[in-house]
Design a protein around this motif. Structure first.
Motif, PDB file in Angstrom:
ATOM      1  N   LEU A  87      -6.821   3.533   6.163  1.00 27.74           N
ATOM      2  CA  LEU A  87      -5.930   2.382   6.273  1.00 27.74           C
ATOM      3  C   LEU A  87      -5.041   2.491   7.488  1.00 27.74           C
ATOM      4  CD1 LEU A  87      -4.772  -0.068   4.200  1.00 27.74           C
ATOM      5  CD2 LEU A  87      -2.785   1.227   4.833  1.00 27.74           C
ATOM      6  N   TYR A  96       0.809  -1.205   0.000  1.00 27.50           N
ATOM      7  CA  TYR A  96       0.000   0.000   0.000  1.00 27.50           C
ATOM      8  C   TYR A  96       0.847   1.262   0.000  1.00 27.50           C
ATOM      9  CZ  TYR A  96      -3.619   3.290   1.158  1.00 27.50           C
ATOM     10  OH  TYR A  96      -4.473   4.359   1.116  1.00 27.50           O
ATOM     11  N   THR A 134      -8.303   3.034  -2.775  1.00 26.91           N
ATOM     12  CA  THR A 134      -7.049   3.522  -3.345  1.00 26.91           C
ATOM     13  C   THR A 134      -6.852   2.990  -4.758  1.00 26.91           C
ATOM     14  OG1 THR A 134      -6.121   3.495  -1.144  1.00 26.91           O
ATOM     15  CG2 THR A 134      -4.580   3.681  -2.955  1.00 26.91           C
ATOM     16  N   ALA A 166      -1.528  -5.613  -2.452  1.00 26.78           N
ATOM     17  CA  ALA A 166      -2.086  -5.390  -1.115  1.00 26.78           C
ATOM     18  C   ALA A 166      -3.505  -5.926  -1.029  1.00 26.78           C
ATOM     19  CB  ALA A 166      -2.057  -3.891  -0.789  1.00 26.78           C
ATOM     20  N   TYR A 221      -6.208   6.650   2.609  1.00 24.15           N
ATOM     21  CA  TYR A 221      -4.915   6.574   3.273  1.00 24.15           C
ATOM     22  C   TYR A 221      -5.085   6.713   4.778  1.00 24.15           C
ATOM     23  CZ  TYR A 221      -0.594   8.790   4.972  1.00 24.15           C
ATOM     24  OH  TYR A 221       0.496   9.165   5.692  1.00 24.15           O
ATOM     25  N   VAL A 250      -0.987  -1.890  -5.442  1.00 21.96           N
ATOM     26  CA  VAL A 250      -2.207  -1.888  -4.621  1.00 21.96           C
ATOM     27  C   VAL A 250      -2.941  -3.206  -4.785  1.00 21.96           C
ATOM     28  CG1 VAL A 250      -4.375  -0.713  -4.184  1.00 21.96           C
ATOM     29  CG2 VAL A 250      -2.383   0.607  -4.784  1.00 21.96           C
ATOM     30  N   VAL A 287      -8.122  -0.207   0.788  1.00 19.31           N
ATOM     31  CA  VAL A 287      -7.269  -0.628  -0.322  1.00 19.31           C
ATOM     32  C   VAL A 287      -8.033  -0.529  -1.635  1.00 19.31           C
ATOM     33  CG1 VAL A 287      -6.026  -2.568  -1.306  1.00 19.31           C
ATOM     34  CG2 VAL A 287      -5.862  -2.119   1.118  1.00 19.31           C
TER      35      VAL A 287
END
Lengths: 466, 391
Positions: free
Chosen positions: A367, A274, A339, A429, A364, A426, A336
Motif C-alpha cells: 500500500l 488503512y 489487510t 478504505a 502494508y 479497512v 486493502v
C-alpha cells in the motif's frame, strides 16, 4: 510511524538539485573528499542512524505494554494516550515542517533542533516513569512527537541533497530499512532490557520502567550525535564544493485545499482508513497474541514486529514492481483487501497469527508503495506540498483519535469487537478505493494506467512540446 | 481442534443467519423460593434453601445447604408437580440417607451436587504458582461459622468465616433465573433457564504470608452419572468477558452418548476487585478432576440425599506466575454456572454481526453499482461512431 519516507521518494526525483564542483584543487584522502563516493558512504551511515533513535523509541509503549499497564496502573484507554499524544502535534506540524526547515532554521540547525526534541522528549517520558507521574509521560510523548515526524522530513532532505541524481532510490530504501530495523529491534529487546533492570533494581515498578526507558533514550542521544556530525560534514562540504544548503522544496498554501479533486479526497480516506487499522493494532498487539493465542511474551513481541521486519526488504521490491507495472489503483485494492483478510483471520479464527501478520506486513508495504505516489498524479506540482502536508495531517489526526477509541473499545468490549472495528476501518478504505477506481475510470483516468502507457504519454507530451 | 472448526463455522454462519442454540425445554420457568424449615422455632445452625423452578413439563429443584460444607444440589424431574420432602430431625442428625427426598422418586431424571469443601492457601515465595510445598493448613469449609441465608428476589447470599479468621469472610451467592439472560457484572456469563449461577468471593481475609495464593477445592457428587470430565472450549468471542477466549465445562454424560446431562460451567478468570474492570482479571487454572473418597461427614445435604455417592474432586487455583498476589487487593471473586442439559453457548451479539454485514456489504454493493455504470458507459461510447480520416 508514518510513512513520509515512501512519499518523499517521489518528491526527491522531481527536485532540481544543483551541485557545482569546483574550488581549489587540494589532494584529499578519499573519505574526506566530499565529492568522492566513499565520503558519501560515511555520510550515508550517519544519515541512516539519524532516524534510528526516534523509530526505536516510538514503539516503546507497545513493546512494554503489560509492564507499563501494571506498573503505572493504566487502563488500555489511558495507555493508548501515549500514542495519541505523539500524533497530536503532528496534525499541525506537518504543514509547517518543510517551512521551518527551509526558511526559519535551515536544514542543519533544524535537524539538530528536532533531534534534540526527540531526545528531550524521551528523557521526559522516562522521568515520568521514575517519578510515577503519568501526565509527565504524556508530556514527554508530546515533545517527542514534535521532533519525530519533522526529523523524518529533515532526513529525506539531506538524502536528496547528497544523493540527487545518483543513488537516491537506493538511499531512500536504506533509510526506510533502517527505520524498520529500529522498530524491530525495539520490539524484541525491550522486554529483556526491562527484565535486566528489574533484576538490578530488585522489583518491578515505575522505577524499573523509568530506567528501561532511559536506556532506550540512549539511542536518541546517539541519533543526536549523528545530527551534529551530519551538520558538520554538510557545512564542510558546502564550503569545499560550494553547493547550496538543502531545501525541502515544499511550498504550502492552505488555500489550495479548495482545489483538491475528489480523487484526492478519496485517497485521503483510504490513507486514514488503512493506517488507523495498522498502527494502533500493533500498539495493542502483544497482549492480544498472549491472551488469545497463548503465546509467551517473547513470541508475542516477535510476531508483533513481523510487520516491520517484512516491510524492510519488501518495500524496495514491491516499489520496483509497482514502478514497472503501473496500475496503482489495482495494487491499492489488492493491498486493502489483503489487510481485510488478515484482520478477519485474526478476529474470527485461531489460525496461527504468523500467517495473518505476514500478510499484513506485505500488504502494508504494498500500500505504501502504491498509494503515496498516486497523489503526484492527481494534483499539479505546485500543490504537491500542500497535498502531502494535508495527508500527513489528517493521518495523524485519525491515528490520535482512533488510538484512544481502540483502547476504550478493548476495555469495555474485548478483542473481538476491537478487531471487528479495525475490519470496519479497512472496509471504509475498501469502499473508498472501489469508488476511486470507478471515478477514475469514468473520468478517463490517469491513476490506473500501466507504466508502459504512462511512458508513452510522457513521450507524446514531450514531443508535442517541441 | 474440532471445537475450533465448529466454532468458526458457527461464527461464519452467524453472519448470514442469526443462529442461537437453545436447549430443548421451556423458555421460562416459574420460580419459588423457601427455606426449610420455614419456622425459626426449630433451632438449627445452618439453612436449607429450596428453589423450585417449574417449566411446562419439568421441574428443577435447587437445594442450597449451609449445614456443614456449603452444597448446591440440583435435581431434575420430568413432571411439573414434583416436590421435596424433608424429615428435618433426621436430616440434621445425619443418620439417614433418605431424610431428603424428591417425590415422586420415579420422575427424577438427573441429580448432582457440588460441595465447596476446602480453601487452601500456600506461600508462593518463588512466584511459580505451583502449590507443591509451603502449603498452610487448609481451611475446611465445614468448620466455618455461617451466617443465616440472606434472601432477596431469587438470590441467596451466604457468608461465613473460619474460626481462625480475624476479619474478612467467604461468601457464596446463588442466583436462580426465570429466563435466559446474562450476568450483571463480569464475567457476564450467559445463563439458560436450566441453570443457576453461583458467585464465590473471598473478601478481606488476612493472608498468612505476603505472597500467598489460594486454591478452592470443589467436589462433585452424583448418583448414576457424576461430573466426570472437564472440556475446555475455545471461543473466538470475548465480547462479554474481554480477553478471555476459553470456557471450561465440567460435564457428566451417560456412557453411550455424548449428550450432556449436567454441567458446571465457568470462564477461567477471577476478579480482584468488587466491581471489576478488565485490568482486575486474574487467570484461574484447574487441576483434576480426580476421584476422591466419599465426602463423608462434611456435607449434611449429601448425606441426606445420596445413598451411594460417587465423589470427584477438582482444584481451582487463582493466579499464575507473574500475576499479582492476593495480598494486593485482598479480594477474589469467581463465578460459575450449574445446570442440566447442554451448557449455554455464547453467540455473537447483533452489534458485531451488524458491523460486519454493513462493512462487507457496502463495498459489494458499490462494486455492483460501479460495474453497471462502467458497462453503461462502455455501451454509450461504442454507440458513438468514430470517423476514420480519409488519408
Amino acid at each position: 510511524m508514518v510513512d513520509s519516507e515512501e512519499r518523499r521518494s517521489l518528491l526527491g526525483d522531481e527536485d532540481e538539485g544543483r551541485q557545482a564542483p569546483g574550488g581549489p584543487e587540494r589532494p584529499r584522502s578519499a573519505c574526506c573528499d566530499p565529492s568522492h563516493v566513499l565520503h558519501r558512504v560515511v555520510v550515508l551511515v550517519f544519515m541512516c542512524f539519524l532516524g534510528f533513535g526516534s523509530y526505536f523509541c516510538y514503539d516503546n509503549p507497545a513493546a512494554l505494554q503489560s509492564q507499563m499497564m501494571q506498573d503505572m496502573k493504566l487502563s488500555t484507554q489511558t495507555f493508548m494516550q501515549l500514542y495519541a499524544w505523539y500524533s497530536w502535534p503532528n496534525v499541525v506540524l506537518c504543514f509547517f515542517g518543510g517551512f521551518l526547515l527551509d526558511r526559519v532554521f535551515g536544514i542543519r540547525l533544524g535537524t539538530i533542533i528536532f533531534s534534540s526534541f526527540v531526545c528531550v522528549g524521551q528523557v521526559i517520558f522516562a522521568l515520568g516513569g521514575l517519578a510515577n507521574k503519568f501526565w509527565l509521560m504524556e508530556a514527554g510523548r508530546f515533545v517527542f512527537g514534535i521532533g519525530g515526524e519533522s526529523l523524518a522530513v529533515a532526513q529525506n532532505t539531506y538524502a536528496v541533497n547528497w544523493f540527487k541524481g545518483k543513488e537516491l532510490n537506493l538511499v531512500f530504501g536504506l533509510q526506510l530499512s533502517m527505520a524498520r530495523l529500529g522498530s524491530t529491534v525495539n520490539m524484541n529487546i525491550m522486554g529483556w532490557v526491562y527484565n535486566g533492570v528489574a533484576d538490578a533494581v530488585g522489583s518491578h515498578g515505575p522505577t524499573t520502567l523509568g530506567w528501561s526507558l532511559m536506556i532506550a533514550g540512549v539511542t536518541c542521544v546517539f541519533s543526536l550525535i549523528c545530527a551534529l556530525v551530519l551538520a558538520f560534514l554538510d557545512k564542510r562540504a558546502e564550503r569545499i564544493l560550494q553547493k547550496e544548503e538543502g531545501k525541502t522544496g515544499e511550498v504550502i498554501k492552505i488555500t489550495d485545499v479548495k482545489d483538491f479533486p475528489i480523487t484526492l479526497w478519496l485517497i485521503f480516506i483510504i490513507c486514514v482508513g488503512y493506517y488507523v487499522a495498522v498502527f494502533p493494532f500493533i500498539g495493542l498487539g502483544q497482549l492480544f497474541f498472549i491472551e488469545k493465542f497463548g503465546f509467551s511474551p517473547t513470541q508475542a513481541r516477535a510476531v508483533n514486529s513481523i510487520v516491520y521486519i517484512i516491510s524492510a526488504p519488501a518495500s524496495p521490491v514491491l516499489g520496483f514492481i509497482v514502478d514497472k507495472t503501473g496500475r496503482n489503483v489495482v495494487w491499492v485494492i489488492i493491498a486493502v483487501f489483503a489487510t481485510l483478510i488478515a484482520h478477519m483471520m485474526l478476529a474470527f479464527t485461531f489460525w496461527n497469527p504468523w500467517i495473518a501478520m505476514s500478510l499484513l506486513g506485505v500488504s502494508y508495504s504494498l500500500l505504501a508503495c502504491a498509494l503515496w505516489p498516486m497523489v503526484a498524479y492527481v494534483v499539479p506540482e505546485h500543490q504537491l506540498g500542500t497535498a502531502y502536508g494535508f495527508m500527513q495531517s489528517i493521518q495523524n489526526l485519525g491515528l490520535a483519535i482512533i488510538a484512544i477509541a481502540a483502547g476504550a473499545i478493548l476495555d469495555s468490549r474485548g478483542y473481538l469487537v476491537l478487531e471487528v472495528f479495525f475490519c470496519a476501518c479497512v472496509c471504509i478504505a475498501l469502499m473508498a478505493v472501489v469508488m476511486l477506481y470507478f471515478v477514475d475510470y469514468l473520468r478517463g483516468g490517469d491513476l490506473n494506467r500501466s507504466a508502459a502507457d504512462r511512458a508513452k504519454l510522457q513521450k507524446e507530451v514531450s514531443s508535442d512540446a517541441e | 481442534m474440532a471445537d475450533n472448526r465448529m466454532t468458526m463455522i458457527v461464527g461464519v454462519l452467524a453472519l448470514c443467519v442469526l443462529t442461537t442454540t437453545r436447549g430443548t425445554g421451556p423458555d421460562r420457568r416459574q420460580l419459588s423460593m423457601h427455606l426449610i424449615p420455614n419456622t425459626s422455632s426449630v433451632p438449627h445452625d445452618g439453612d436449607l434453601l429450596h428453589v423450585r423452578a417449574v417449566g411446562n413439563n419439568d421441574t428443577l429443584h435447587f437445594l442450597f445447604c449451609s449445614l456443614g460444607a456449603p452444597t448446591l444440589l440440583l435435581v431434575h424431574t420430568d413432571t411439573p408437580n414434583s416436590t421435596v420432602e424433608v424429615n428435618w430431625t433426621d436430616f440434621v442428625a445425619r443418620n439417614s440417607s433418605s431424610s431428603l427426598k424428591v417425590e415422586p422418586e420415579s420422575s427424577v431424571q438427573y441429580s448432582g451436587a457440588v460441595v465447596f469443601s476446602r480453601l487452601i492457601e500456600y506461600d508462593d515465595v518463588n512466584d511459580t504458582a505451583t502449590p507443591t510445598s509451603d502449603v498452610f493448613p487448609p481451611y475446611n469449609l465445614h468448620d466455618f461459622i455461617w451466617a443465616p441465608l440472606n434472601l432477596s428476589d431469587f438470590t441467596a447470599l451466604l457468608c461465613g468465616a473460619a474460626p481462625t479468621f480475624t476479619n474478612g469472610s467467604l461468601c457464596l451467592k446463588l442466583s436462580a433465573f426465570e429466563s435466559e439472560g446474562r450476568g450483571q457484572s463480569l464475567p457476564h456469563l450467559l445463563h439458560s433457564v436450566n441453570s443457576s449461577q453461583l458467585d464465590v468471593w473471598l473478601d478481606g481475609v488476612l493472608p498468612r504470608a505476603p505472597q500467598s495464593r489460594f486454591l478452592l477445592e470443589l467436589q462433585a457428587v452424583g448418583g448414576a452419572y457424576p461430573l466426570s470430565r472437564v472440556n475446555v472450549r475455545q471461543s473466538i468471542d470475548d465480547e462479554f468477558t474481554p480477553s478471555i477466549f476459553k470456557v471450561s465445562e465440567w460435564v457428566s454424560s451417560s456412557n453411550g452418548s455424548s449428550d450432556v446431562l449436567g454441567f458446571l460451567q465457568w470462564k477461567p478468570v477471577a476478579y480482584r476487585k468488587p466491581c471489576p474492570i478488565l485490568e482486575d482479571a486474574t487467570p484461574v487454572c484447574h487441576s483434576g478432576p480426580h476421584p476422591q473418597m466419599a465426602v463423608g461427614n462434611s456435607s449434611t445435604l449429601i448425606l441426606g440425599f445420596f445413598s451411594a455417592p460417587q465423589t470427584i474432586g477438582l482444584n481451582l487455583s487463582f493466579g499464575l506466575a507473574g500475576e499479582q498476589f492476593y495480598n494486593k487487593t485482598r479480594y477474589l471473586m469467581w463465578t460459575m454456572l450449574m445446570g442440566v442439559g447442554p451448557p449455554p453457548v455464547d453467540s455473537f451479539s447483533s452489534l458485531v454481526i451488524g458491523i460486519m454485514a454493513v462493512g462487507l456489504g457496502i463495498p459489494i454493493v458499490l462494486l455492483l453499482v460501479g460495474g453497471v455504470a462502467v458497462c453503461v458507459h462502455k455501451r454509450r461510447k461504442a454507440a458513438v461512431v468514430s470517423y476514420q480520416p480519409i488519408n
